[in-house]
Design an enzyme around this catalytic site. Sequence first.
Site, PDB file in Angstrom:
ATOM      1  CB  CYS A 124      -0.941   0.013   1.200  1.00  0.00           C
ATOM      2  SG  CYS A 124      -2.107  -1.364   1.199  1.00  0.00           S
ATOM      3  CB  CYS A 444       0.128   0.809   7.877  1.00  0.00           C
ATOM      4  SG  CYS A 444      -1.652   0.783   7.534  1.00  0.00           S
TER       5      CYS A 444
END
Length: 459
Positions: A124, A444
């Site tokens: 991500c 994150c």
Amino acid sequence: MTSILTRTLRNLPLTYTWATKFPAQTQSKKTLTKPNVKNIVVVDGVRIPFLLSGTTYKDLMPHDLARAALKGLLHRTNIPKDSVDYIVYGTVIQEVKTSNVAREAALGAGFSDKIPAHTVTMACISSNQAMTTGFGLIASGQYDVVVAGGVELMSDVPIRHSRKMRKLMLELNKAKTLGQRLSVASKFRLNFLAPELPAVAEFSTSETMGHSADRLAAAFSVSRAEQDEYALRSHSLAKQAQEQGLLTDVIAFKVPGKDTVTKDNGIRPSSLEQMAKLKPAFVKPYGTVTAANSSFLTDGASAMLIMSEEKALALGYKPKAYLRDFVYVSQDPKDQLLLGPTYATPKVLEKAGLTLKDIDVFEFHEAFSGQILANFKAMDSDWFAQNYMGRKSKIGAPPLEKFNTWGGSLSLGHPFGATGCRLVMAAANRLRKDGGQYGLVAACAAGGQVSYTSSIGVF
């Protein structure tokens, strides 16, 4: 990754318009300029609307979305195509036909075939990695102008044949005689046809990220009600920002054979009563993570123009932000998969010589409400800082009045490879609107990693 942007009016004439828009600029904070180090700036950035997977973009390919973002960036900045030195794109689930999607999108957008382009992947935070790769290329003196971005198309992810079927097909391809082909074909069994479906799961632990988020929320005593309330906040703020025209990084995209898309379609404020009716999505029947308090599968692409400050001013640009410092950290992917922001925040602030109170704008990736709230509790815990981080005291949780005030990934959407650029542009645009100076961006990622940009400096 966590990163910092800073806002300043240095090198620009102070006109009435600027003085009115940024009335507090006469009392600027400390500068993060480093001696003998190039200042690196964000000229501007764009993204096509982020859409729920399976909707308007479902018949396209990833490079189509990335090409649209690149074309939009060219139109927004009027940068001559031959002035770009390098292009870097991030993506997560790669289309096998266009494994280097950066190159295919660049060619499709009309960039010269002489401009190098490569693709990076870091879950991500893939577009964060694209940005910091561009940052490094400029800081090292290799290039002056880099385009960084990211793309994800969850509407058409690769679905593989089973391992046994793939092996059989390869053997069949190598067979030369009819007898050899029949011999290979005789090994076929009906269960070979069962496909391998992709899953958002950790390879090292086989646990889905949603299951991990549920365990994290339980570990930090984050209730279902708290998660739903945070998700409703995200959708409500995003709706407000959309209606007020604040999401200026979004550009219109004429989808071939379909209508022109002008806005994100995942922003859907509901009610706490309706959200409470949903069943747990991962840990059943007692989990607290649901479809309502999780980010949704999203299609989208983004692009940013990054330059050395000297080059930007020479070309006549008034950049939006300085990119100052960044750090990447990695944690245990089993029990601390989504806690990266807690570990990275103090590191990037110390690197930049700032404190949490210096930050005017926070933009954190919202994978799950529980993930955000668990990080808040960890960041605000002396016990956690001392026992898990080896620190004397807590860093403190970001104040909500400065945090994701234009919505976040829960509402705006999360195309895995494209979110990082959205975060940075949201921080830069919020700093410009509010007259702030420092922004902090965090995201994150799978594998227990996190990207932080500390000190976004805005012009």
